[in-house]
Design a protein around this motif. Sequence first.
Motif, PDB file in Angstrom:
ATOM      1  N   SER A  94       0.840  -1.201   0.000  1.00 23.85           N
ATOM      2  CA  SER A  94       0.000   0.000   0.000  1.00 23.85           C
ATOM      3  C   SER A  94       0.876   1.253   0.000  1.00 23.85           C
ATOM      4  O   SER A  94       2.058   1.215   0.342  1.00 23.85           O
ATOM      5  N   LEU A  95       0.253   2.351  -0.359  1.00 18.97           N
ATOM      6  CA  LEU A  95       0.956   3.635  -0.393  1.00 18.97           C
ATOM      7  C   LEU A  95       1.424   4.037   1.004  1.00 18.97           C
ATOM      8  O   LEU A  95       2.540   4.552   1.161  1.00 18.97           O
ATOM      9  N   SER A  96       0.623   3.794   2.011  1.00 16.62           N
ATOM     10  CA  SER A  96       1.012   4.180   3.369  1.00 16.62           C
ATOM     11  C   SER A  96       2.242   3.397   3.834  1.00 16.62           C
ATOM     12  O   SER A  96       3.125   3.949   4.497  1.00 16.62           O
ATOM     13  N   ASP A  97       2.328   2.101   3.476  1.00 11.54           N
ATOM     14  CA  ASP A  97       3.521   1.319   3.836  1.00 11.54           C
ATOM     15  C   ASP A  97       4.756   1.831   3.096  1.00 11.54           C
ATOM     16  O   ASP A  97       5.851   1.887   3.654  1.00 11.54           O
ATOM     17  N   HIS A  98       4.563   2.196   1.840  1.00 11.04           N
ATOM     18  CA  HIS A  98       5.683   2.727   1.045  1.00 11.04           C
ATOM     19  C   HIS A  98       6.161   4.063   1.613  1.00 11.04           C
ATOM     20  O   HIS A  98       7.376   4.303   1.750  1.00 11.04           O
TER      21      HIS A  98
END
Length: 136
Positions: A94-98
């Motif tokens: 996900s974008l938040s993990d990235h």
Amino acid sequence: TFFKDGSFSVLLNVSLPLYHFGERSNKVRAAKAKLEQTRLEKENLNEQMLLELTQAAYNLDEAKMECQIADRSLEQAEENRKVSHSQYTVGLESLSDHLEAQALWQQAYETQVNAHYQLYLSYVKYKKAAGTLYQH
């Protein structure tokens, strides 16, 4: 009129010190005490300088270890960021993990900069304590 009856008298008081009891031995004792005090002060200052040098050397070693740890942390954060980017690109992350991986890399980079700055300060303090810090 000064010698009116043919006689006169003169009073003369002379004080000649023949011996000053203990004066010389007191001066010698005072000089020895002053010499001993000076020797003790010098010894104390030498011990303080040695302590300062020892503490500066310890702080320098500690700063070197902190730099090594910060360098390794940055390498790991960089690797994690690359893996995160490749997984985000293919849709496995996900974008938040990235973004979290990028934030962790930024923190690791900041820690590395601070560690190298502290290493430089520790080096300067060590050179000062050793007496080898020269100004141009």
